[in-house]
Motif scaffolding. Structure first.
Motif, PDB file in Angstrom:
ATOM      1  N   ILE A 114       0.873  -1.175   0.000  1.00 38.74           N
ATOM      2  CA  ILE A 114       0.000   0.000   0.000  1.00 38.74           C
ATOM      3  C   ILE A 114       0.908   1.224   0.000  1.00 38.74           C
ATOM      4  O   ILE A 114       1.929   1.251   0.686  1.00 38.74           O
ATOM      5  CB  ILE A 114      -0.987  -0.028   1.192  1.00 38.74           C
ATOM      6  N   ILE A 115       0.552   2.208  -0.813  1.00 42.91           N
ATOM      7  CA  ILE A 115       1.314   3.452  -0.889  1.00 42.91           C
ATOM      8  C   ILE A 115       0.509   4.548  -0.198  1.00 42.91           C
ATOM      9  O   ILE A 115      -0.681   4.718  -0.477  1.00 42.91           O
ATOM     10  CB  ILE A 115       1.597   3.848  -2.355  1.00 42.91           C
ATOM     11  N   LEU A 171      -9.331  -0.260   8.962  1.00 44.90           N
ATOM     12  CA  LEU A 171      -7.962  -0.757   8.782  1.00 44.90           C
ATOM     13  C   LEU A 171      -7.931  -2.281   8.729  1.00 44.90           C
ATOM     14  O   LEU A 171      -7.145  -2.869   7.992  1.00 44.90           O
ATOM     15  CB  LEU A 171      -7.057  -0.271   9.923  1.00 44.90           C
ATOM     16  N   SER A 172      -8.837  -2.912   9.502  1.00 48.83           N
ATOM     17  CA  SER A 172      -8.844  -4.378   9.542  1.00 48.83           C
ATOM     18  C   SER A 172      -9.315  -4.991   8.219  1.00 48.83           C
ATOM     19  O   SER A 172      -9.163  -6.195   7.994  1.00 48.83           O
ATOM     20  CB  SER A 172      -9.730  -4.859  10.696  1.00 48.83           C
ATOM     21  N   ASP A 173      -9.884  -4.147   7.320  1.00 48.54           N
ATOM     22  CA  ASP A 173     -10.279  -4.643   5.991  1.00 48.54           C
ATOM     23  C   ASP A 173      -9.058  -4.856   5.085  1.00 48.54           C
ATOM     24  O   ASP A 173      -9.164  -5.515   4.051  1.00 48.54           O
ATOM     25  CB  ASP A 173     -11.202  -3.633   5.286  1.00 48.54           C
ATOM     26  N   ILE A 174      -7.947  -4.230   5.450  1.00 45.41           N
ATOM     27  CA  ILE A 174      -6.759  -4.286   4.588  1.00 45.41           C
ATOM     28  C   ILE A 174      -5.828  -5.370   5.113  1.00 45.41           C
ATOM     29  O   ILE A 174      -5.152  -5.203   6.124  1.00 45.41           O
ATOM     30  CB  ILE A 174      -6.065  -2.911   4.542  1.00 45.41           C
ATOM     31  N   LYS A 175      -5.821  -6.508   4.395  1.00 43.14           N
ATOM     32  CA  LYS A 175      -5.127  -7.693   4.901  1.00 43.14           C
ATOM     33  C   LYS A 175      -3.996  -8.115   3.973  1.00 43.14           C
ATOM     34  O   LYS A 175      -3.970  -7.756   2.801  1.00 43.14           O
ATOM     35  CB  LYS A 175      -6.120  -8.853   5.020  1.00 43.14           C
ATOM     36  N   ASN A 176      -3.101  -8.910   4.522  1.00 41.04           N
ATOM     37  CA  ASN A 176      -2.016  -9.551   3.769  1.00 41.04           C
ATOM     38  C   ASN A 176      -1.060  -8.574   3.094  1.00 41.04           C
ATOM     39  O   ASN A 176      -0.469  -8.875   2.054  1.00 41.04           O
ATOM     40  CB  ASN A 176      -2.579 -10.519   2.709  1.00 41.04           C
ATOM     41  N   LEU A 177      -0.922  -7.395   3.667  1.00 43.76           N
ATOM     42  CA  LEU A 177       0.066  -6.457   3.135  1.00 43.76           C
ATOM     43  C   LEU A 177       1.468  -6.973   3.420  1.00 43.76           C
ATOM     44  O   LEU A 177       1.760  -7.431   4.528  1.00 43.76           O
ATOM     45  CB  LEU A 177      -0.069  -5.084   3.811  1.00 43.76           C
ATOM     46  N   THR A 178       2.341  -6.875   2.398  1.00 48.64           N
ATOM     47  CA  THR A 178       3.748  -7.236   2.620  1.00 48.64           C
ATOM     48  C   THR A 178       4.622  -5.991   2.755  1.00 48.64           C
ATOM     49  O   THR A 178       5.661  -6.031   3.401  1.00 48.64           O
ATOM     50  CB  THR A 178       4.271  -8.101   1.457  1.00 48.64           C
ATOM     51  N   HIS A 179       4.184  -4.880   2.126  1.00 46.97           N
ATOM     52  CA  HIS A 179       5.009  -3.669   2.130  1.00 46.97           C
ATOM     53  C   HIS A 179       4.147  -2.409   2.214  1.00 46.97           C
ATOM     54  O   HIS A 179       3.013  -2.394   1.723  1.00 46.97           O
ATOM     55  CB  HIS A 179       5.870  -3.600   0.865  1.00 46.97           C
ATOM     56  N   ILE A 180       4.724  -1.370   2.819  1.00 41.41           N
ATOM     57  CA  ILE A 180       4.053  -0.070   2.913  1.00 41.41           C
ATOM     58  C   ILE A 180       5.049   1.000   2.452  1.00 41.41           C
ATOM     59  O   ILE A 180       6.175   1.053   2.957  1.00 41.41           O
ATOM     60  CB  ILE A 180       3.602   0.218   4.365  1.00 41.41           C
ATOM     61  N   PHE A 181       4.652   1.813   1.495  1.00 38.90           N
ATOM     62  CA  PHE A 181       5.511   2.891   0.991  1.00 38.90           C
ATOM     63  C   PHE A 181       4.982   4.232   1.489  1.00 38.90           C
ATOM     64  O   PHE A 181       3.775   4.491   1.405  1.00 38.90           O
ATOM     65  CB  PHE A 181       5.510   2.903  -0.543  1.00 38.90           C
ATOM     66  N   ILE A 182       5.881   5.081   1.995  1.00 41.71           N
ATOM     67  CA  ILE A 182       5.490   6.418   2.447  1.00 41.71           C
ATOM     68  C   ILE A 182       6.308   7.448   1.676  1.00 41.71           C
ATOM     69  O   ILE A 182       7.538   7.470   1.761  1.00 41.71           O
ATOM     70  CB  ILE A 182       5.723   6.600   3.957  1.00 41.71           C
ATOM     71  N   THR A 183       5.613   8.332   0.921  1.00 42.82           N
ATOM     72  CA  THR A 183       6.328   9.277   0.056  1.00 42.82           C
ATOM     73  C   THR A 183       6.903  10.473   0.815  1.00 42.82           C
ATOM     74  O   THR A 183       7.926  11.019   0.437  1.00 42.82           O
ATOM     75  CB  THR A 183       5.411   9.817  -1.065  1.00 42.82           C
ATOM     76  N   HIS A 184       6.182  10.907   1.890  1.00 43.84           N
ATOM     77  CA  HIS A 184       6.666  12.057   2.670  1.00 43.84           C
ATOM     78  C   HIS A 184       5.941  12.115   4.007  1.00 43.84           C
ATOM     79  O   HIS A 184       5.051  11.308   4.269  1.00 43.84           O
ATOM     80  CB  HIS A 184       6.547  13.362   1.876  1.00 43.84           C
ATOM     81  N   GLY A 185       6.359  13.068   4.855  1.00 53.17           N
ATOM     82  CA  GLY A 185       5.963  13.045   6.260  1.00 53.17           C
ATOM     83  C   GLY A 185       4.600  13.600   6.601  1.00 53.17           C
ATOM     84  O   GLY A 185       4.193  13.540   7.765  1.00 53.17           O
ATOM     85  N   HIS A 186       3.876  14.153   5.641  1.00 52.33           N
ATOM     86  CA  HIS A 186       2.584  14.766   5.966  1.00 52.33           C
ATOM     87  C   HIS A 186       1.562  13.712   6.419  1.00 52.33           C
ATOM     88  O   HIS A 186       1.592  12.568   5.960  1.00 52.33           O
ATOM     89  CB  HIS A 186       2.050  15.548   4.759  1.00 52.33           C
ATOM     90  N   HIS A 208      -0.275  11.216   4.344  1.00 58.31           N
ATOM     91  CA  HIS A 208       0.549  10.244   3.594  1.00 58.31           C
ATOM     92  C   HIS A 208       1.151   9.186   4.519  1.00 58.31           C
ATOM     93  O   HIS A 208       1.096   8.001   4.219  1.00 58.31           O
ATOM     94  CB  HIS A 208       1.605  10.979   2.763  1.00 58.31           C
ATOM     95  N   ILE A 209       1.694   9.639   5.687  1.00 58.34           N
ATOM     96  CA  ILE A 209       2.092   8.643   6.703  1.00 58.34           C
ATOM     97  C   ILE A 209       0.829   7.912   7.157  1.00 58.34           C
ATOM     98  O   ILE A 209       0.816   6.686   7.291  1.00 58.34           O
ATOM     99  CB  ILE A 209       2.792   9.307   7.920  1.00 58.34           C
TER     100      ILE A 209
END
Ligand code: NI
Ligand code: MN
Length: 225
Positions: A21-22, A36-51, A54-55
């Protein structure tokens, strides 16, 4: 590869066992329909910037899914005491992961992290080029139009995700120029309509974008290629 738009700048990327998820902005997003519990089986999380938009829910999602967070060095430092797995990168850096290759790209924006103790320095804002199984996507993050985008043309990007909402980022006309610079096969407009100041009509972008095909995704819709 399957790209699912969850509103604002949030995109889920799936290719085989890779599920990322980005910029996961779910619980604070007025247009979000998910828990949040609907989003399952994530292997990676990308964060573009600190706002905050986006975090977003990165820390909680990383914990629930035991997912690896990939972001710039300063945000990585900020997240380092939160009990999650992190891989720090920075602008211009490319790295081969087990799932594919990631390069961090520059963005013209800010990256401050708002905390109870005040604003923390969040390094340079960025975007991500993500290549998995010879399919390459570019999430520009929050950015103004920049000549640096011309450097991405030789990357042969399949799908670019560009902000079109204006005020904080490129508007429709600038995103059209960005598309001419990058020359992706497909553009998915993002970062619009979440708040009144970033209202924009993605159909207007579609009409003006003569360079690439435009795919407009509703919140929850997917594009497969
Ligand atoms: Ni931002
Ligand atoms: Mn933003």
């Amino acid at each position: 590869m399957k790209l699912t738009y969850l509103g604002h700048s949030t995109v889920v990327v799936e290719e085989g066992p890779f599920k990322a998820i980005i910029d996961p902005f779910i619980s604070g997003n007025p247009s979000s329909k998910l828990k949040l519990s609907d989003i399952k089986n994530l292997t990676h999380i990308f964060i573009t910037h600190g706002h905050g938009d986006h975090i977003g829910d990165s820390v909680e999602l990383a914990k629930i899914n035991d997912a690896l967070v990939i972001t710039n060095a300063e945000i990585s430092d900020y997240l380092s005491d939160k009990g999650i797995k992190i891989h720090a990168m920075h602008i211009g850096g490319r790295f081969k992961f087990d799932f594919g290759t990631v390069k961090m790209t520059p963005a013209l924006h800010g990256s401050g992290i708002k905390t109870e103790k005040g604003m923390l320095y969040g390094g340079n804002p960025g975007g991500f080029l993500i290549e998995v199984n010879n399919k390459k996507i570019y999430h520009a993050g929050d950015t103004g139009l920049t000549m640096d985008m011309k450097l991405l043309e030789p990357e042969n990007i399949d799908v670019a995700m560009f902000p079109i909402g204006g005020n904080y980022t490129m508007d429709i006309d600038d995103a059209v120029i960005a598309t001419e610079f990058v020359k992706p096969k497909i553009v998915i407009p993002i970062h619009f309509d979440t708040f009144p100041v970033i209202k924009a009509d993605p159909n207007e972008f579609k009409e003006k974008n003569k360079e690439s095909d435009t795919v407009i995704l509703e919140n929850g819709e997917s594009y497969v290629f």
